[in-house]
Design a protein around this motif. Structure first.
Motif, PDB file in Angstrom:
ATOM      1  N   UNK A   1       0.733  -1.091  -0.001  1.00 48.54           N
ATOM      2  CA  UNK A   1       0.050  -0.623   0.386  1.00 48.54           C
ATOM      3  C   UNK A   1       0.995   1.258   0.131  1.00 48.54           C
ATOM      4  N   UNK A   2       0.183   2.288  -0.728  1.00 46.84           N
ATOM      5  CA  UNK A   2       1.397   3.640  -0.361  1.00 46.84           C
ATOM      6  C   UNK A   2       0.711   4.513   1.063  1.00 46.84           C
ATOM      7  N   UNK A  17      -0.993   5.968  -7.976  1.00 50.47           N
ATOM      8  CA  UNK A  17      -0.619   4.480  -7.219  1.00 50.47           C
ATOM      9  C   UNK A  17      -1.431   3.741  -6.312  1.00 50.47           C
ATOM     10  N   UNK A  24      -6.642  -3.187  -6.671  1.00 52.03           N
ATOM     11  CA  UNK A  24      -5.907  -4.263  -6.963  1.00 52.03           C
ATOM     12  C   UNK A  24      -5.855  -5.250  -5.355  1.00 52.03           C
ATOM     13  N   UNK A  25      -6.314  -4.540  -5.105  1.00 52.89           N
ATOM     14  CA  UNK A  25      -7.058  -5.104  -3.829  1.00 52.89           C
ATOM     15  C   UNK A  25      -8.138  -5.872  -3.831  1.00 52.89           C
ATOM     16  N   UNK A  28      -7.925  -8.707  -6.692  1.00 47.19           N
ATOM     17  CA  UNK A  28      -6.618  -9.666  -5.458  1.00 47.19           C
ATOM     18  C   UNK A  28      -7.944 -10.737  -4.840  1.00 47.19           C
ATOM     19  N   UNK A  32      -8.316 -13.869  -6.076  1.00 42.75           N
ATOM     20  CA  UNK A  32      -6.761 -15.376  -5.786  1.00 42.75           C
ATOM     21  C   UNK A  32      -7.074 -16.251  -5.174  1.00 42.75           C
ATOM     22  N   UNK A  53       0.523 -17.415  -8.596  1.00 41.46           N
ATOM     23  CA  UNK A  53       0.394 -16.768  -7.966  1.00 41.46           C
ATOM     24  C   UNK A  53       0.157 -15.421  -7.655  1.00 41.46           C
ATOM     25  N   UNK A  54       1.437 -15.567  -7.126  1.00 42.53           N
ATOM     26  CA  UNK A  54       2.847 -13.841  -6.678  1.00 42.53           C
ATOM     27  C   UNK A  54       2.857 -13.453  -8.253  1.00 42.53           C
ATOM     28  N   UNK A  57      -0.516 -11.961 -10.270  1.00 40.00           N
ATOM     29  CA  UNK A  57      -0.406 -11.095  -9.789  1.00 40.00           C
ATOM     30  C   UNK A  57      -0.107  -9.637  -9.314  1.00 40.00           C
ATOM     31  N   UNK A  58       1.478  -9.993  -9.666  1.00 36.88           N
ATOM     32  CA  UNK A  58       2.747  -8.802  -9.267  1.00 36.88           C
ATOM     33  C   UNK A  58       2.386  -8.132 -11.237  1.00 36.88           C
ATOM     34  N   UNK A  61      -0.987  -6.777 -11.330  1.00 35.19           N
ATOM     35  CA  UNK A  61      -0.637  -4.940 -10.508  1.00 35.19           C
ATOM     36  C   UNK A  61      -0.154  -3.946 -11.933  1.00 35.19           C
ATOM     37  N   UNK A  62       1.245  -4.677 -12.452  1.00 39.46           N
ATOM     38  CA  UNK A  62       1.508  -3.418 -13.348  1.00 39.46           C
ATOM     39  C   UNK A  62       0.040  -3.664 -14.956  1.00 39.46           C
TER      40      UNK A  62
END
Lengths: 219, 101
Positions: A1-2, A17, A24-25, A28, A32, A53-54, A57-58, A61-62
């Motif tokens: 998180x920011x 962001x 993203x939250x 996910x 997930x 999975x990581x 989601x990475x 996210x991008x």
């Protein structure tokens, strides 16, 4: 998180962001479990599945800002996961990448036609309580070359339509169905030939082919 | 539908030794279409032809049964699940990784 400090330093970028982070939250949270199930079925074990999975989601996210909603979000995630899976070179022993030819599954004897899966009239759910059968199924799927495994997992385990599988894998529907058929024939043969039951023997044919089938299944 | 029509006219070659060993051209033609048959993607005519054949060929009947069972086992195989702790940990790792870059 920011963190607030990031936001103070770069307000414009930070708000974008934060927006992404919020999206993203939700992404996910909602997907997930679906992605883990898919990843576990592809990788056959928990740790590799978590890595996948990581990675998925990475990448999601991008790419979140670029997702335009042309496809279903699950299709988009399956696509990212499938690509990541093809890239992943883990130490795990994967089945060698090769083409499965239809010819190798064409029975040459009555005995091969009659290979049976020993589920004794049970429902599939009940049959799968048998640990030996469940392990045989997992092993058979694990032995599939990746591109066949992906089609089988997506279509027969995840319940994705052939058209959608085509979108995910960049194939036309015909190619999807062809791969699916071969993958199913492969799994059928592995399950039938692992000595879980007593395949009917063929009185007319030599045991050579049968020995080949059994040794293939017990690799 | 498409999957069935494409191979409708194809006669499987019987030139290889393996195929000659069995020699049932119709069985082989049908085996090639069994996934489409199971998935109900073939036209009525082809389905009928396949059903008729299955009724008279115990080998193919057994084959299609085992293929159906295979698909059914895949469809019903247990769903791997993620623990709440792993779910939280992975989320944290992903967010940390995105922010580190």
């Amino acid at each position: 998180m920011n963190t607030p400090s990031t936001a103070q330093r770069q307000p414009g970028r930070a708000s974008a962001r934060t927006h992404s982070a919020k999206d993203f939250e939700a992404l996910y949270r909602d997907h997930v479990d679906l992605m883990y199930r898919f990843a576990h079925r592809l990788c056959g074990e928990a740790e590799a599945a978590k890595d996948l999975v990581q990675e998925t989601f990475l990448n999601a996210y991008r790419g979140l800002d670029r997702f335009r909603g042309d496809a279903q979000i699950s299709t988009w995630l399956y696509t990212i996961a499938s690509r990541a899976c093809l890239r992943m070179r883990r130490k795990r022993k994967g089945a060698p990448e090769r083409e499965l030819s239809l010819e190798e599954f064409i029975p040459t004897s009555d005995g091969e036609f009659r290979l049976q899966i020993p589920i004794d009239g049970l429902s599939p759910e009940a049959a799968l309580h048998n640990k030996q059968l469940r392990e045989a199924l997992d092993t058979a799927i694990d032995q599939l070359p990746k591109k066949y495994k992906m089609v089988l997992v997506l279509r027969d385990m995840e319940g994705v339509s052939a058209k959608e599988v085509g979108t995910i894998m960049g194939l036309n529907e015909r190619a999807v169905k062809s791969r699916l058929h071969r993958a199913r024939l492969f799994v059928r043969r592995q399950l039938s030939a692992r000595g879980l039951g007593e395949p009917l023997t063929d009185h007319n044919h030599t045991p050579v082919r049968e020995r080949r089938t059994v040794s293939h299944g017990s690799r | 539908m498409a999957a069935g029509n494409t191979s409708k006219r194809k006669r499987p070659s019987v030139s290889t030794g393996r195929k000659q060993a069995h020699g049932k051209a119709r069985c082989l033609r049908i085996l090639r279409q069994l996934s489409a048959y199971i998935d109900d993607e073939l036209s009525g005519n082809i389905c009928q032809e396949i059903r008729r054949h299955l009724g008279t060929c115990p080998n193919c009947e057994t084959f299609v049964t085992s293929l159906r069972q295979t698909v059914s086992l895949c469809r019903h195989s247990p769903s791997p699940t993620l623990s709440a702790a792993s779910r939280t940990l992975m989320r944290k790792t992903i967010l940390e990784t995105t922010q580190a870059r």
